[in-house]
Design a protein around this motif. Structure first.
Motif, PDB file in Angstrom:
ATOM      1  N   GLN A  10      19.300 -22.067  -7.363  1.00  0.00           N
ATOM      2  CA  GLN A  10      19.077 -22.265  -8.759  1.00  0.00           C
ATOM      3  C   GLN A  10      20.147 -23.158  -9.212  1.00  0.00           C
ATOM      4  O   GLN A  10      21.199 -23.292  -8.741  1.00  0.00           O
ATOM      5  CB  GLN A  10      19.371 -20.863  -9.702  1.00  0.00           C
ATOM      6  N   PHE A  11      19.794 -24.058 -10.307  1.00  0.00           N
ATOM      7  CA  PHE A  11      20.562 -25.283 -10.785  1.00  0.00           C
ATOM      8  C   PHE A  11      20.665 -25.189 -12.246  1.00  0.00           C
ATOM      9  O   PHE A  11      19.400 -24.944 -12.711  1.00  0.00           O
ATOM     10  CB  PHE A  11      20.327 -26.665 -10.328  1.00  0.00           C
ATOM     11  N   GLU A  12      21.514 -25.804 -12.934  1.00  0.00           N
ATOM     12  CA  GLU A  12      21.487 -26.029 -14.178  1.00  0.00           C
ATOM     13  C   GLU A  12      21.671 -27.475 -14.485  1.00  0.00           C
ATOM     14  O   GLU A  12      22.412 -28.209 -14.002  1.00  0.00           O
ATOM     15  CB  GLU A  12      22.270 -25.245 -15.147  1.00  0.00           C
ATOM     16  N   THR A  13      20.765 -28.158 -15.036  1.00  0.00           N
ATOM     17  CA  THR A  13      20.920 -29.837 -14.881  1.00  0.00           C
ATOM     18  C   THR A  13      20.207 -30.316 -16.227  1.00  0.00           C
ATOM     19  O   THR A  13      19.792 -29.381 -17.263  1.00  0.00           O
ATOM     20  CB  THR A  13      20.152 -30.298 -13.855  1.00  0.00           C
ATOM     21  N   GLU A  14      20.170 -31.523 -16.501  1.00  0.00           N
ATOM     22  CA  GLU A  14      19.669 -32.258 -17.764  1.00  0.00           C
ATOM     23  C   GLU A  14      18.361 -32.998 -17.548  1.00  0.00           C
ATOM     24  O   GLU A  14      18.264 -33.597 -16.445  1.00  0.00           O
ATOM     25  CB  GLU A  14      20.668 -33.247 -18.212  1.00  0.00           C
ATOM     26  N   ILE A  15      17.484 -32.926 -18.607  1.00  0.00           N
ATOM     27  CA  ILE A  15      16.185 -33.448 -18.510  1.00  0.00           C
ATOM     28  C   ILE A  15      16.338 -34.835 -18.898  1.00  0.00           C
ATOM     29  O   ILE A  15      16.965 -35.253 -19.961  1.00  0.00           O
ATOM     30  CB  ILE A  15      15.379 -32.904 -19.572  1.00  0.00           C
ATOM     31  N   VAL A  16      16.070 -35.709 -17.760  1.00  0.00           N
ATOM     32  CA  VAL A  16      16.269 -37.193 -18.229  1.00  0.00           C
ATOM     33  C   VAL A  16      14.963 -38.027 -18.913  1.00  0.00           C
ATOM     34  O   VAL A  16      15.162 -38.896 -19.268  1.00  0.00           O
ATOM     35  CB  VAL A  16      16.690 -38.077 -17.003  1.00  0.00           C
TER      36      VAL A  16
END
Length: 363
Positions: A10-16
């Protein structure tokens, strides 16, 4: 991003960037991840995210050299490795409730089948068993046995977890002193339940207005929007009280100017208690005529039979403690009685003057 990433991690990331079919995610300075746009649609097909949002996703592998992710483990993405990782990391998975079986339900997760006991289906609001059949729902995998052949899942645990997280967020937003807005869900004699950001708060009848409320249903109704201030918050017991009255001008603040000691006022009885009669002097301000000040009353007298709310009563202010919002009163004659007395005295004076005989006085 290193190459040792595992399936299901699992990762927490940003929508680009968001396109019609794909959502692109920021992984590091040199690469992006790809996720299906359908993962972020609600049940009505509306997109629930925007560029710049932070999201949690799970790695599903490489496709044509691209790093692929999913926002939920479901359908063909829920293969054996993903399911095992979801069990170890307590990641929610989507499953289709196929049918009722002995003791619970058969749930299909990807190509695997799982068992959900009756006790683990639904959270708080319980439905009839048949209600869940045919629905796609989210679950937590409680047991993973025989290399994934025996799976036991729970929908209730996920509901409890989400509710706990929501409460934690709300406890930071709905704090004592905060001004909030909500919608009235139901009205009772003791107050109204108001939905504030999805949480049920209580608006006590005493906190609706400064005037005494005799009929709450004539003042507030279901569906009505209210603005109020949080006056109590007990998140341990999930109890929050709000007040509309707290946002209104306190009539006691103006009482010092409008009310004077030893001055007569004609008011109406607001309420009657065993220890005396409360008389409304001005909007939102009541004073007390103690039972000891009432004429013709002794310890055996039922004053509630002698005095009724709404009856007119003339009083004189005996004492005022505005800091503690207390005013002591004593009964007085009414303005009408005073007028009658004044007319009587005036007529008596005229009669005395007309009948005055100086010779009679001299004799």
């Amino acid at each position: 991003m290193n190459n040792r990433i595992e399936i299901g991690e699992q990762f927490e990331t940003e929508i680009v960037q968001i396109q019609k079919d794909y959502v692109f995610l920021a992984m590091d300075a040199k690469s992006e991840g790809v996720c299906d746009t359908s993962d972020f649609l609600d049940k009505d097909g509306n997109l629930t995210v925007k560029e710049g949002d932070k999201v949690k996703v799970f790695f599903t592998g490489y496709v044509n050299g691209e790093m692929r992710f999913t926002a939920k483990i479901a359908g063909e993405k829920a293969d054996k490795s993903m399911i095992e990782n979801a069990f170890n990391a307590k990641i929610p998975v989507d499953g289709h409730v196929e049918k009722e079986i002995k003791g619970g339900y058969e749930v299909k997760i990807g190509s695997s089948r799982a068992f959900c006991p009756y006790s683990q289906m639904g959270f708080r609001q319980k439905e009839e068993p048949s209600f869940y059949v045919g629905r796609t729902m989210s679950f937590i995998i409680m047991e993973y046995k025989n290399d994934g052949k025996d799976l036991t899942v729970s929908n209730r645990l996920l509901g409890e977890r989400e509710y706990s997280e929501k409460l934690e967020t709300l406890s930071q937003e709905i704090t004592v002193g905060k001004i909030v807005e909500g919608v009235v869900e139901s009205v009772q004699n003791f107050g109204a339940f108001v939905n504030v950001n999805g949480f049920r708060t209580l608006l006590p009848v005493s906190e609706i207005q400064y005037d005494r409320v005799d009929d709450i249903f004539s003042i507030i109704s279901e569906g009505q929007r209210v603005k109020a201030q949080v006056i109590r918050a007990d998140w341990k017991n999930e109890k929050v009280s709000i007040s509309v009255k707290a946002l209104l001008d306190d009539p006691w603040n103006a009482a010092a100017e409008s009310l004077k000691l030893e001055t007569k006022y004609d008011g109406k009885i607001a309420r009657v208690t065993d220890f005396g009669v409360f008389v409304n002097l001005t909007k939102g301000v009541d004073g007390l005529v103690h039972v000891s000040e009432l004429e013709g009353v002794n310890k055996n007298t039922n004053i509630k039979k002698l005095y009724k709310p709404g009856d007119e009563m003339s009083v004189v202010i005996k004492e005022m403690d505005l800091k503690n919002k207390r005013i002591s009163l004593i009964p007085a004659s009414s303005a009408e009685q005073d007028l009658s007395a004044a007319k009587y005295l005036s007529s008596q004076k005229d009669e005395d003057e007309d009948s005055y005989n100086p010779f009679a006085s001299l004799l």
